[in-house]
Design a protein around this motif. Structure first.
Motif, PDB file in Angstrom:
ATOM      1  N   ILE A 148      36.773  46.577  37.234  1.00 39.33           N
ATOM      2  CA  ILE A 148      36.217  46.838  38.568  1.00 39.33           C
ATOM      3  C   ILE A 148      36.803  48.055  39.268  1.00 39.33           C
ATOM      4  CG2 ILE A 148      35.574  44.428  38.955  1.00 39.33           C
ATOM      5  CD1 ILE A 148      37.905  44.175  40.850  1.00 39.33           C
ATOM      6  N   VAL A 149      37.995  48.542  38.841  1.00 38.71           N
ATOM      7  CA  VAL A 149      38.584  49.672  39.580  1.00 38.71           C
ATOM      8  C   VAL A 149      37.655  50.867  39.633  1.00 38.71           C
ATOM      9  CG1 VAL A 149      41.054  49.342  39.414  1.00 38.71           C
ATOM     10  CG2 VAL A 149      39.852  50.349  37.509  1.00 38.71           C
ATOM     11  N   ARG A 150      36.831  51.008  38.628  1.00 36.45           N
ATOM     12  CA  ARG A 150      36.091  52.258  38.474  1.00 36.45           C
ATOM     13  C   ARG A 150      34.746  52.231  39.208  1.00 36.45           C
ATOM     14  NH1 ARG A 150      33.921  54.191  33.614  1.00 36.45           N
ATOM     15  NH2 ARG A 150      34.130  52.083  32.857  1.00 36.45           N
ATOM     16  N   HIS A 151      34.376  51.084  39.752  1.00 37.63           N
ATOM     17  CA  HIS A 151      33.061  50.934  40.373  1.00 37.63           C
ATOM     18  C   HIS A 151      31.948  51.424  39.461  1.00 37.63           C
ATOM     19  CE1 HIS A 151      34.992  49.656  43.988  1.00 37.63           C
ATOM     20  NE2 HIS A 151      35.752  50.745  43.992  1.00 37.63           N
ATOM     21  N   PRO A 152      31.812  50.778  38.313  1.00 39.14           N
ATOM     22  CA  PRO A 152      30.791  51.213  37.373  1.00 39.14           C
ATOM     23  C   PRO A 152      29.411  50.754  37.839  1.00 39.14           C
ATOM     24  CG  PRO A 152      31.774  49.207  36.599  1.00 39.14           C
ATOM     25  CD  PRO A 152      32.492  49.555  37.875  1.00 39.14           C
ATOM     26  N   ASP A 153      28.385  51.276  37.190  1.00 37.12           N
ATOM     27  CA  ASP A 153      27.024  50.838  37.525  1.00 37.12           C
ATOM     28  C   ASP A 153      26.755  49.445  36.984  1.00 37.12           C
ATOM     29  OD1 ASP A 153      26.527  53.217  38.752  1.00 37.12           O
ATOM     30  OD2 ASP A 153      25.737  54.177  36.947  1.00 37.12           O
ATOM     31  N   VAL A 154      27.276  49.185  35.802  1.00 32.19           N
ATOM     32  CA  VAL A 154      26.971  47.917  35.141  1.00 32.19           C
ATOM     33  C   VAL A 154      28.251  47.322  34.565  1.00 32.19           C
ATOM     34  CG1 VAL A 154      25.596  46.795  33.353  1.00 32.19           C
ATOM     35  CG2 VAL A 154      24.718  48.846  34.460  1.00 32.19           C
ATOM     36  N   PHE A 155      28.428  46.014  34.755  1.00 27.32           N
ATOM     37  CA  PHE A 155      29.521  45.294  34.098  1.00 27.32           C
ATOM     38  C   PHE A 155      28.990  44.587  32.869  1.00 27.32           C
ATOM     39  CE2 PHE A 155      31.403  44.839  38.446  1.00 27.32           C
ATOM     40  CZ  PHE A 155      32.567  45.504  38.163  1.00 27.32           C
ATOM     41  N   LEU A 156      29.714  44.703  31.787  1.00 27.73           N
ATOM     42  CA  LEU A 156      29.343  43.957  30.585  1.00 27.73           C
ATOM     43  C   LEU A 156      30.483  42.997  30.270  1.00 27.73           C
ATOM     44  CD1 LEU A 156      28.088  47.001  28.478  1.00 27.73           C
ATOM     45  CD2 LEU A 156      26.760  45.522  29.978  1.00 27.73           C
ATOM     46  N   PHE A 157      30.163  41.733  30.053  1.00 27.56           N
ATOM     47  CA  PHE A 157      31.179  40.736  29.701  1.00 27.56           C
ATOM     48  C   PHE A 157      30.821  40.149  28.352  1.00 27.56           C
ATOM     49  CE2 PHE A 157      33.546  39.987  33.653  1.00 27.56           C
ATOM     50  CZ  PHE A 157      32.712  40.539  34.609  1.00 27.56           C
ATOM     51  N   ASP A 158      31.744  40.160  27.406  1.00 31.85           N
ATOM     52  CA  ASP A 158      31.486  39.524  26.113  1.00 31.85           C
ATOM     53  C   ASP A 158      32.375  38.295  25.962  1.00 31.85           C
ATOM     54  OD1 ASP A 158      30.745  38.797  23.615  1.00 31.85           O
ATOM     55  OD2 ASP A 158      31.238  40.696  22.643  1.00 31.85           O
ATOM     56  N   GLU A 159      31.829  37.139  26.205  1.00 29.88           N
ATOM     57  CA  GLU A 159      32.556  35.868  26.108  1.00 29.88           C
ATOM     58  C   GLU A 159      33.943  35.956  26.734  1.00 29.88           C
ATOM     59  OE1 GLU A 159      31.830  33.303  23.204  1.00 29.88           O
ATOM     60  OE2 GLU A 159      30.094  34.319  22.351  1.00 29.88           O
ATOM     61  N   PRO A 160      34.031  36.355  27.982  1.00 31.00           N
ATOM     62  CA  PRO A 160      35.351  36.626  28.556  1.00 31.00           C
ATOM     63  C   PRO A 160      36.194  35.379  28.730  1.00 31.00           C
ATOM     64  CG  PRO A 160      33.690  36.722  30.264  1.00 31.00           C
ATOM     65  CD  PRO A 160      32.952  36.563  28.967  1.00 31.00           C
ATOM     66  N   LEU A 161      35.589  34.210  28.757  1.00 33.04           N
ATOM     67  CA  LEU A 161      36.363  33.007  29.075  1.00 33.04           C
ATOM     68  C   LEU A 161      36.637  32.123  27.867  1.00 33.04           C
ATOM     69  CD1 LEU A 161      34.604  31.994  32.406  1.00 33.04           C
ATOM     70  CD2 LEU A 161      36.463  33.602  32.011  1.00 33.04           C
ATOM     71  N   SER A 162      36.160  32.537  26.697  1.00 31.01           N
ATOM     72  CA  SER A 162      36.206  31.570  25.595  1.00 31.01           C
ATOM     73  C   SER A 162      37.610  31.351  25.052  1.00 31.01           C
ATOM     74  CB  SER A 162      35.258  31.983  24.482  1.00 31.01           C
ATOM     75  OG  SER A 162      35.549  33.280  24.073  1.00 31.01           O
TER      76      SER A 162
END
Ligand SMILES: Nc1ncnc2c1ncn2[C@@H]1O[C@H](COP(=O)(O)OP(=O)(O)O)[C@@H](O)[C@H]1O
Ligand SMILES: [Mg+2]
Lengths: 364, 297
Positions: A148-162
């Motif tokens: 989030i620091v970079r304020h991107p246009d899109v966040f992509l999450f790949d199974e971040p909680l598994s």
């Protein structure tokens, strides 16, 4: 405005096709979850959007810009990986600030951005530690902070909680949702866990074997699954499915001869002698006196309980309908012994009919 | 009368102790002792004359020794750095090869399989000013000067370094390649997404991860190169006029040609200091680099 568009996107690994021509439009600020069993091509799709995998066919646009041949660094996206992928030789502070440092932001701006991200994710105490000195949940937070620091246009999450334990997973799920409400960016989130998909998504994209099976809001998929695959994948416990045959007077004869009326949504769409699967959720088969009060058509069945799973506010009852094990739900539960026979109400309005051969839903 | 029995652990360790004493301890003590005598191989009785630190004092003021010492340090510095650069380059290239990598790895090891003596002979021929390969090639390309590769001091030093690097760059390449294989892929991808160019990814992510492997290779090779002897002895014998004299060729000349074993042993002890310093230095760097990437221990 950052829409993401996939048009007929394919991915081939050698002669194996992992993703078969996916079409998907994702709106600005939308939270879309790609869900499906392991190996169905979710990560591959996400990695093509990120630019970490080449695109074998089709087009991907981000904010209207064709990105097929752009490296990840020119797509203005951030990604959170399953194994966190923190830089092991950098402190949390350096991890968070790395992308800005690479972008040659000035030191004061980096400090502010890192502090803001650390505030949002509660990382202030940990800024001087190395990743090896953090717990799994803390690493996960840093990985999100880095995104989030970079304020991107899109966040992509790949199974971040598994990789987190169940309790932490629930907690982080809430945080991710809060994060989305706070920053409002477009999020594409991959998971194999239907609970995560249901709780997080504005829209769910359910995949199987490299194809999209159904796209819709969590309730769309729950209430109107297009196939038995969706019906059993979404919702817990999975939908009960019983083999049956359509008759010519708007009823379905189940395997053991039990006859039930065709649900209103499928009435008039069945041919006589068509092989079907009759589906209903545990929530729609409840013992009399322990059900939600609802009007509408009901069938009454006397069923013998074989097993119980008390969950506190409700108890799951395992029983047997027409030779198939099914699960029913008891609200305001009282103790039930296996072997006890109870009168059940089946809410016909909530039942589904699927074609037995194509597995597709039959619904008007 | 009770017989005193040796403790069991001591009995069990005794064979090991005897062997270590025989092959390490006794020669060590003997050579240390002899460095305080004017011991000459041709006159054994000199072994019993104690001269104190005379040999060491002599070395400290011996220009030839310090020239060889300095040349060895130079040799070490140049060879280690070039081997590092070449080895890193080779490892990075090999890491990208997807087909036939095993075969390539085996081929890469070939130079290490040759005896250094043979490598010395091979390069002595290659750099020979009359019949050597290099000059022949140069001449057939139209140059008519026969370069005195092994005769001119600078060129000879270059030729020896070339042979040493040819023989041992694969130590770096193999160890760095092992590092690349062990490298987690995720941080590399994270760096790409974070905006790194390939060079920045290498500089900020790959290289820090490889540093421990590089320092291990440095330690091994610094010990190896500091005792460089065979290749030099074969190619130039430390000549011409001692212009390629390194510590070990000087020591063997002093000990066996001039037969002044006491002095040679003293030189040995001074030059071992060099190796110890290098080793300590690289080990420090190694544990710092390991701590850096979270492999602390
Ligand atoms: N690098 C690769 N080489 C060959 N096949 C791959 C590669 N990565 C993924 N696949 C295959 O592509 C399919 C989809 O994988 P993936 O997208 O990782 O699934 P998931 O939905 O579990 O994230 C799988 O059948 C997998 O075996
Ligand atoms: Mg995956």
């Amino acid at each position: 405005m950052t829409e993401v568009n996939l048009a007929n996107v394919t991915k081939d690994y050698g002669s194996v096709r992992a993703v078969h021509g996916i079409d998907l439009g994702i709106g600005d600020g939308e939270f879309v979850v790609l869900v499906g069993p392991s190996g169905c091509g979710k990560s591959t799709t996400l990695r093509m959007i990120a630019g970490l995998e080449s695109i074998s066919g089709g087009e991907i646009t981000i904010g209207g810009r064709l990105v097929n041949d752009l490296p990840p660094r020119e797509r203005n996206i951030s990604m959170v990986f399953q194994n966190y992928a923190l830089y092991p030789h950098m402190t949390v502070r350096e991890n968070l600030g790395f992308s800005l440092r690479i972008a040659k932001a000035d030191a004061a701006a980096i400090r502010t951005a890192v502090r803001d991200a650390a505030d949002i994710l509660g990382l202030n105490e940990l800024l001087d530690r190395k990743p090896a000195e953090l717990s799994g949940g803390q690493r996960q937070r840093v990985a999100m902070g880095r995104a989030i620091v970079r304020h991107p246009d899109v966040f992509l999450f790949d199974e971040p909680l598994s990789n987190l334990d169940a309790k932490l997973r629930t907690q982080m799920r809430v945080e991710i949702k809060k994060l989305h409400q706070r920053v409002g960016n477009t999020i594409i989130y991959v998971t194999h866990d239907q609970v995560e998909a249901m709780t997080l998504a504005d829209r769910i994209v359910l995949m199987r074997d490299g194809h999209i099976v159904q796209v819709g809001t969590p309730l769309d998929l729950f209430n109107a699954p297009v196939s038995t695959f969706v019906a059993t994948f979404i919702g817990s416990p999975p939908m009960n499915l019983i083999d049956g045959t359509a008759t010519d007077d708007d009823t379905i004869r189940l395997a053991n001869g039990l006859v039930v009326p065709v649900p209103a949504s499928a009435r008039g769409l069945l041919q006589a002698e068509q092989k079907v699967q009759f589906g209903f959720r545990a929530d729609n088969l409840m013992p009399a006196g322990h059900a939600v009060q609802e009007d509408g058509e009901m069938a009454e069945l006397d069923l013998t309980v074989t097993l119980t799973e008390p969950l506190g506010t409700e108890t799951l009852l395992f029983t047997d309908v027409a030779g198939t094990e099914v699960q029913a739900k008891m609200l305001n539960p009282r103790p039930v012994r296996p072997g006890e026979t109870l009168k059940f109400h089946l809410m016909l309005d909530k039942c589904h009919v699927f074609d037995a051969i194509s597995s597709q839903a039959i619904r008007s | 009368m009770t017989r005193r029995r040796l403790p069991e652990w001591f009995v069990l360790l005794l064979p090991a102790i005897v062997v270590i004493a025989a092959v390490v301890l006794i020669p060590l003590i003997f050579s240390l002792y002899s460095s305080f005598t004017p011991y000459k191989l041709t006159r054994p009785s000199t072994l019993w004359r104690w001269v104190g630190t005379y040999n060491y004092e002599k070395i400290l003021t011996d220009a030839k020794f310090w020239a060889a010492f300095g040349r060895t340090v130079l040799f070490l510095t140049v060879v280690l750095n070039l081997e590092l650069l070449l080895g890193l380059g080779i490892a990075l290239l090999m890491n990208r090869v997807t087909w036939g990598q095993r075969t390539l790895r085996t081929i890469l090891m070939f130079p290490m399989m040759f005896s250094p003596i043979l490598v010395g002979f091979q390069f002595k021929f290659i750099f020979n000013d009359n019949i050597g390969l290099v000059n022949n090639v140069l001449q057939s390309l139209g140059s008519d000067a026969a370069l005195p590769w092994l005769v001119d001091g600078r060129l000879a030093m270059f030729s020896i370094m070339f042979a040493e690097i040819w023989m041992s760059t694969s130590v770096f390449a193999i160890l760095i390649l092992a590092g690349l294989f062990a490298m987690p892929r995720d941080p590399l991808e994270a760096a790409k997404v974070d905006g790194c160019t390939p060079w920045q990814t290498f500089r900020h992510i790959t290289l820090p991860f490889l540093m421990p492997f590089i320092y291990i290779a440095m330690t091994i090779r610094s010990l190896d190169v500091a005792r460089a002897y065979d290749i030099v002895q074969i190619m130039t014998g430390g000549g011409p006029a001692r212009r390629t004299e390194l510590l070990w060729t000087l020591m063997s000349r002093t000990g066996y040609v001039d037969a002044r074993m006491g002095l040679a042993n003293a030189m040995g002890y001074v030059s071992i200091l060099l190796s110890i310093l290098f080793t300590i230095y690289f080990f420090r760097k190694l544990s710092a680099a390991r701590a850096e990437i979270g492999m602390a221990g």
